[in-house]
Design a protein around this motif. Structure first.
Motif, PDB file in Angstrom:
ATOM      1  N   PRO A 265      40.777  51.148  41.719  1.00  0.00           N
ATOM      2  CA  PRO A 265      40.955  49.894  41.066  1.00  0.00           C
ATOM      3  C   PRO A 265      41.010  50.055  39.620  1.00  0.00           C
ATOM      4  CG  PRO A 265      39.037  50.092  42.497  1.00  0.00           C
ATOM      5  CD  PRO A 265      39.560  51.373  42.459  1.00  0.00           C
ATOM      6  N   LEU A 266      41.834  49.023  38.979  1.00  0.00           N
ATOM      7  CA  LEU A 266      41.723  48.926  37.320  1.00  0.00           C
ATOM      8  C   LEU A 266      40.588  48.630  36.692  1.00  0.00           C
ATOM      9  CD1 LEU A 266      45.261  46.828  37.247  1.00  0.00           C
ATOM     10  CD2 LEU A 266      44.966  49.169  36.944  1.00  0.00           C
ATOM     11  N   GLY A 267      39.602  47.905  37.504  1.00  0.00           N
ATOM     12  CA  GLY A 267      38.173  47.556  36.812  1.00  0.00           C
ATOM     13  C   GLY A 267      38.031  46.082  36.815  1.00  0.00           C
ATOM     14  N   VAL A 268      38.268  45.359  35.535  1.00  0.00           N
ATOM     15  CA  VAL A 268      37.932  43.991  35.452  1.00  0.00           C
ATOM     16  C   VAL A 268      39.287  43.356  35.037  1.00  0.00           C
ATOM     17  CG1 VAL A 268      37.011  42.192  34.010  1.00  0.00           C
ATOM     18  CG2 VAL A 268      35.652  44.423  34.721  1.00  0.00           C
ATOM     19  N   ILE A 269      39.775  42.466  35.736  1.00  0.00           N
ATOM     20  CA  ILE A 269      41.170  41.709  35.259  1.00  0.00           C
ATOM     21  C   ILE A 269      40.718  40.296  34.774  1.00  0.00           C
ATOM     22  CG2 ILE A 269      43.422  41.100  36.144  1.00  0.00           C
ATOM     23  CD1 ILE A 269      43.353  43.451  38.197  1.00  0.00           C
ATOM     24  N   GLY A 270      41.336  40.207  33.576  1.00  0.00           N
ATOM     25  CA  GLY A 270      41.312  38.646  33.196  1.00  0.00           C
ATOM     26  C   GLY A 270      42.565  38.228  33.664  1.00  0.00           C
ATOM     27  N   ILE A 271      42.499  36.639  34.259  1.00  0.00           N
ATOM     28  CA  ILE A 271      43.986  35.995  34.439  1.00  0.00           C
ATOM     29  C   ILE A 271      43.706  34.675  33.799  1.00  0.00           C
ATOM     30  CG2 ILE A 271      45.352  35.099  36.342  1.00  0.00           C
ATOM     31  CD1 ILE A 271      44.225  37.282  38.184  1.00  0.00           C
TER      32      ILE A 271
ATOM     33  N   GLY B   4      41.746  36.615  45.746  1.00  0.00           N
ATOM     34  CA  GLY B   4      42.010  37.249  46.940  1.00  0.00           C
ATOM     35  C   GLY B   4      42.512  38.817  46.677  1.00  0.00           C
ATOM     36  N   LEU B   5      43.689  38.784  45.933  1.00  0.00           N
ATOM     37  CA  LEU B   5      44.292  40.014  45.765  1.00  0.00           C
ATOM     38  C   LEU B   5      43.515  40.878  44.610  1.00  0.00           C
ATOM     39  CD1 LEU B   5      47.782  38.773  44.833  1.00  0.00           C
ATOM     40  CD2 LEU B   5      47.153  40.157  46.546  1.00  0.00           C
ATOM     41  N   CYS B   6      42.835  40.385  43.750  1.00  0.00           N
ATOM     42  CA  CYS B   6      42.224  41.416  43.022  1.00  0.00           C
ATOM     43  C   CYS B   6      40.645  41.775  43.897  1.00  0.00           C
ATOM     44  CB  CYS B   6      41.417  40.542  41.627  1.00  0.00           C
ATOM     45  SG  CYS B   6      42.634  40.203  40.358  1.00  0.00           S
ATOM     46  N   LEU B   7      40.043  41.245  44.370  1.00  0.00           N
ATOM     47  CA  LEU B   7      38.932  41.780  45.268  1.00  0.00           C
ATOM     48  C   LEU B   7      39.567  42.582  46.313  1.00  0.00           C
ATOM     49  CD1 LEU B   7      37.036  38.294  45.916  1.00  0.00           C
ATOM     50  CD2 LEU B   7      36.458  40.090  44.405  1.00  0.00           C
ATOM     51  N   LYS B   8      40.383  42.319  47.011  1.00  0.00           N
ATOM     52  CA  LYS B   8      40.918  43.218  48.101  1.00  0.00           C
ATOM     53  C   LYS B   8      41.429  44.743  47.293  1.00  0.00           C
ATOM     54  CE  LYS B   8      42.418  44.891  52.113  1.00  0.00           C
ATOM     55  NZ  LYS B   8      43.047  44.273  53.147  1.00  0.00           N
TER      56      LYS B   8
ATOM     57  N   ALA C 196      37.284  43.435  39.788  1.00  0.00           N
ATOM     58  CA  ALA C 196      36.745  42.039  39.375  1.00  0.00           C
ATOM     59  C   ALA C 196      37.520  41.189  38.871  1.00  0.00           C
ATOM     60  CB  ALA C 196      35.172  42.234  38.614  1.00  0.00           C
ATOM     61  N   VAL C 197      37.321  40.164  38.907  1.00  0.00           N
ATOM     62  CA  VAL C 197      38.275  39.020  38.174  1.00  0.00           C
ATOM     63  C   VAL C 197      37.591  37.984  37.256  1.00  0.00           C
ATOM     64  CG1 VAL C 197      38.784  37.909  40.169  1.00  0.00           C
ATOM     65  CG2 VAL C 197      40.442  37.848  38.230  1.00  0.00           C
TER      66      VAL C 197
END
Length: 418
Positions: free
Chosen positions: A116-122, A136-140, A144-145
């Motif tokens: 995983p990349l880690g933590v994604i901010g959207i 859904g995409l981040c969790l799969k 974390a998002v």
């Protein structure tokens, strides 16, 4: 807590949760997504009630009909979000998958593992369904998002956040793995963009103004696309019936999206036959054409194009048209005015098609197909986070694999460096 403290705490919590979600099993992540889908359907009325508050505010604020439409959560929206989560649960989990192994002369076995990349901010505007799709995409993909939706969707997003948190808790995963920023104050965006110690990537989704703001102010790497100035080039030789079908679909099927055609380029050898027929069909669909001097000579009733038309993303039933003397001229025009998003050629010449594929710089390049296929679902990725026109680290539609990176894995049996 004030806004800065709130966002900082969210980022720290997300980083801690990312460690947990990255180690969780595929079954556990899938169960969270399926639980989330079930809760969406069970709590539909709660979501509708909260969404109604947003719609009332939007109408009072005089938001456009298009904005209100994107903001509306209907039974169809709920069904689509739930179906999307179940589809993501069915996708292959990229986390932990291994690439080819190379064996070095000293016997070391070298490969790469997806992580995983880690933590994604959207950061996004209007559409509440993005909250569910992105979570859904981040969790799969084991990330974390932190989700910062538009202020116009605040009540809807809070209701969806409650459902996401409840689903995560139900399967033993931390609710902090998917958090929605709880305030509509725009200052929260600036604070989020400064959390480089905890947040690994920012993905903005929205208009060009939002994306440029995020890029200008972020201390965190940003995946972006400013706009989609997409072209269809009709070559000589071409199948004219095919070219007509593709050009019409690329402009008319859904004109307000980033992969819709904004400029039609036509080789001068076929323009005389192709453009009058194409223009008639466009006129019947309500498309306003703006053409170069050669185009206007063939279609005297259309508006002359200005210099401002060639780089324009209309997102509407308007189209710039240019007659070009060669494929080289078409590619030069694309290089000057394109946005690295989506480009297409219609041709029956195999060699010219492959030259176009090789030389045109865009996240998706198509031969004899509509630009509307630059979409994660259409390209077999399933759902997507968005379309990146950056080349680091993803280019094009971002599915599960694009929300991961790779680390080297080296297996030895006692080797030391001499």
């Amino acid at each position: 807590m004030d806004i800065e403290q709130t966002i900082r705490q969210m980022a720290q919590d997300a980083k801690t949760a990312a460690g947990v979600i990255s180690r969780s099993s595929t079954d556990q992540k899938n169960q969270a997504l399926l639980t989330m889908a079930d809760l969406l359907e069970k709590r539909a009325q709660v979501i509708f009630d909260e969404n109604r508050k947003d719609l009332e505010r939007a109408e009072a604020a005089g938001l456009s009909e298009a904005m209100v439409d994107r903001l509306t959560v209907s039974e169809k929206t709920i069904a689509s979000m739930a179906e999307g989560l179940r589809e993501v649960a069915a996708y292959t989990d990229p986390v932990g998958t291994m690439g080819p192994t190379r064996i070095r002369p000293n016997g070391l076995r070298v490969s790469k593992m997806r992580i995983p990349l880690g933590v994604i901010g959207i950061i996004y505007e209007s559409r509440p369904n993005v909250t569910i799709d992105a979570a859904g995409l981040c969790l799969k993909s084991g990330n974390a998002v932190i989700l910062r939706g538009g202020s116009e969707a605040l009540h809807s997003n809070r209701a969806l956040a409650d459902i996401i948190g409840e689903a995560l808790n139900a399967v033993g995963l931390p609710a902090q793995a998917a958090q929605v920023v709880p305030t509509e104050d725009r200052a929260a965006i600036n604070v989020l963009l400064a959390q480089e110690e905890c947040v690994d990537l920012i993905i903005p989704r929205g208009g060009e103004g939002l994306i440029r703001f995020v890029v200008e102010h972020s201390k965190i790497p940003v995946l972006k696309h400013y706009k989609g100035v997409c072209h269809v080039y009709v070559d000589a030789p071409s199948d004219m019936a095919m070219a007509e079908k593709i050009a019409f679909n690329a402009k008319v099927q859904r004109p307000g999206v980033c992969n819709a055609m904004e400029t039609l380029l036509v080789h001068e050898a076929v323009a005389g036959d192709f453009l009058p027929v194409m223009a008639k069909r466009f006129a019947q669909a309500g498309v306003e054409l703006r053409g170069c001097a050669n185009t206007c000579a063939l279609l005297p009733d259309i508006k002359p194009a200005t210099d401002a038309d060639w780089p324009e993303e209309y997102l509407d039933l308007r189209l710039a048209v240019k007659v070009v003397e060669s494929m080289e001229a078409a590619m030069d025009h694309i290089a000057r005015y394109g946005s690295n998003h989506t480009e297409a050629i219609v041709t029956t010449d195999y060699k010219r098609a492959h030259r176009f594929l090789r030389e045109v710089d865009a996240s998706v390049v198509l031969v004899n197909a509509s630009t509307r296929f630059n979409d994660g679902g259409q390209l077999g990725l399933g759902a997507e986070m968005g379309i990146s026109t950056s080349k680091l680290h993803a280019f094009g539609p971002m599915g599960l694999e694009e929300l991961t990176t790779q680390k080297f894995v080296v297996l030895g049996d006692g080797q030391i460096r001499e």
